[in-house]
Write a protein that holds these residues in place. Structure first.
Motif, PDB file in Angstrom:
ATOM      1  N   ASN A  81       0.854  -1.180   0.000  1.00  0.00           N
ATOM      2  CA  ASN A  81       0.000   0.000   0.000  1.00  0.00           C
ATOM      3  C   ASN A  81       0.895   1.235   0.000  1.00  0.00           C
ATOM      4  OD1 ASN A  81      -2.950  -0.868   0.492  1.00  0.00           O
ATOM      5  ND2 ASN A  81      -1.814  -2.069   2.004  1.00  0.00           N
ATOM      6  N   SER A 211      -3.037  -6.782   2.448  1.00  0.00           N
ATOM      7  CA  SER A 211      -4.316  -6.142   2.148  1.00  0.00           C
ATOM      8  C   SER A 211      -5.464  -7.008   2.656  1.00  0.00           C
ATOM      9  CB  SER A 211      -4.454  -5.941   0.635  1.00  0.00           C
ATOM     10  OG  SER A 211      -5.738  -5.482   0.286  1.00  0.00           O
ATOM     11  N   THR A 212      -6.641  -6.395   2.802  1.00  0.00           N
ATOM     12  CA  THR A 212      -7.844  -7.171   3.077  1.00  0.00           C
ATOM     13  C   THR A 212      -8.339  -7.797   1.771  1.00  0.00           C
ATOM     14  OG1 THR A 212      -9.374  -5.351   2.630  1.00  0.00           O
ATOM     15  CG2 THR A 212      -8.492  -5.529   4.881  1.00  0.00           C
ATOM     16  N   HIS A 214     -11.284  -7.689   0.482  1.00  0.00           N
ATOM     17  CA  HIS A 214     -12.126  -6.718  -0.225  1.00  0.00           C
ATOM     18  C   HIS A 214     -11.270  -5.711  -0.981  1.00  0.00           C
ATOM     19  CE1 HIS A 214     -15.302  -3.840  -1.093  1.00  0.00           C
ATOM     20  NE2 HIS A 214     -14.535  -2.901  -0.561  1.00  0.00           N
ATOM     21  N   GLN A 215     -10.261  -5.159  -0.328  1.00  0.00           N
ATOM     22  CA  GLN A 215      -9.407  -4.162  -0.977  1.00  0.00           C
ATOM     23  C   GLN A 215      -8.628  -4.786  -2.132  1.00  0.00           C
ATOM     24  OE1 GLN A 215      -5.955  -2.792   1.227  1.00  0.00           O
ATOM     25  NE2 GLN A 215      -6.250  -0.707   0.490  1.00  0.00           N
ATOM     26  N   THR A 219      -9.149  -3.641  -6.046  1.00  0.00           N
ATOM     27  CA  THR A 219      -8.029  -3.129  -6.835  1.00  0.00           C
ATOM     28  C   THR A 219      -7.882  -3.894  -8.139  1.00  0.00           C
ATOM     29  OG1 THR A 219      -6.863  -2.425  -4.834  1.00  0.00           O
ATOM     30  CG2 THR A 219      -5.549  -2.675  -6.834  1.00  0.00           C
ATOM     31  N   CYS A 254     -16.410   4.231  -7.325  1.00  0.00           N
ATOM     32  CA  CYS A 254     -15.191   3.536  -6.897  1.00  0.00           C
ATOM     33  C   CYS A 254     -13.983   3.990  -7.722  1.00  0.00           C
ATOM     34  CB  CYS A 254     -15.366   2.029  -7.029  1.00  0.00           C
ATOM     35  SG  CYS A 254     -16.540   1.310  -5.864  1.00  0.00           S
ATOM     36  N   TRP A 258     -10.625   5.953  -6.431  1.00  0.00           N
ATOM     37  CA  TRP A 258      -9.337   5.265  -6.584  1.00  0.00           C
ATOM     38  C   TRP A 258      -8.370   6.053  -7.449  1.00  0.00           C
ATOM     39  CZ3 TRP A 258      -7.742   2.294 -11.169  1.00  0.00           C
ATOM     40  CH2 TRP A 258      -6.603   1.507 -10.953  1.00  0.00           C
TER      41      TRP A 258
END
Length: 273
Positions: A81, A211-212, A214-215, A219, A254, A258
């Motif tokens: 990240n 990362s999770t 979901h993330q 992405t 989204c 982003w």
């Protein structure tokens, strides 16, 4: 592929799309960073190679800022990240690529390598060809790009490639997500595919990827959408469906959060280059 079919075929998936030491080009551009580096948060699901022709760019990883200096070439590892910032709108070559074992995971987030004569010549040639409208995926140019990427990977110390967080279940899931980012998978579905409890899966996924789930999946979907906006005439409605978003409005929200621009404006700007 439907969710049920994907779960049924889980056992037949290959462990990796890439053989050991192989490299796969995902994206390459030569452009001025502009608003795309003005306080923008990114998650790297691939290796990222950056070279800035001018000073004025920087990235923040783990609350530490790294200047992107023209005397260096930079690699950012998968699972990182980072926050970007810029002044002066520097010109940049960037490459996103995947790499097979042992380069698919790394213990460090960012590497800075001094720009040597070979790299400088390769970068100049690559940028000249891209600016002459040659596709980075054309055979001659893609080989030059992959050669540059492989040369930089060869400089990574062996100790930084130790797979202390490697887990075959998560690796297999990640390749599944990259192959079918549009499939509607919940955290529970992913945990089941990895034969883990929900809590155990979340902890392991975070440890392996940074990362999770979901993330990570979001992405992947946005990166696929970005490519379709740049390289196809597919409508924004179709792109939102192909990338797994509920509708165009959800996708637009989204994408703007982003990337900084809504999809329509990003497409217009990318086609003017």
């Amino acid at each position: 592929m439907s969710k049920s079919n994907m779960l049924d075929e889980w056992g037949t998936l290959p462990d990796s799309k890439l053989s050991d030491h192989s490299i796969q080009l995902e994206e390459c551009h030569c452009q001025h960073v502009g608003r795309y580096w003005e306080n923008v948060q990114y998650f790297s699901s691939t290796w990222r190679l950056y070279y800035n022709h001018d000073a004025g760019g920087r990235v923040c990883i783990g609350n530490v800022w790294h200047e992107i200096h023209p005397k260096n070439l930079y690699l950012i590892a998968p699972g990182t990240n980072f926050l970007t910032d810029q002044t002066g709108n520097p010109k940049q070559l960037y490459v996103h690529f995947l790499a097979g074992r042992p380069f698919h995971q790394c213990n460090r987030d960012i590497f800075a390598f001094k720009l040597d004569e070979f790299s400088a010549l390769q970068i100049q040639t690559i940028c000249d060809l891209i600016e002459s409208n040659q596709s980075p995926f054309s055979p001659p140019l893609s080989m030059k790009i992959l050669s540059l990427c492989g040369y930089q990977l060869s400089k990574i110390p062996a100790d930084d490639l130790m797979q202390i967080y490697h887990d075959s279940r998560i690796e297999k899931l990640v390749f599944q997500l990259k192959a079918y980012p549009h499939d509607p998978l919940s955290v529970e579905d992913m945990a089941t595919m990895c034969h883990l409890s929900r809590g155990g899966f979340l902890r392991l996924f975070k440890r392996c990827t940074g990362s999770t789930p979901h993330q990570f999946l979001l992405t992947l979907r946005l990166e696929k959408a970005k490519y379709l906006l740049e390289h196809t005439d597919t409508t924004i409605e179709q792109i939102s469906m192909q990338c797994g978003f509920a509708d165009r409005f959800h996708f637009s929200r989204c994408f703007k959060k982003w990337h900084g621009d809504p999809p329509s404006r990003y497409r217009e700007a990318s086609q003017l280059k």
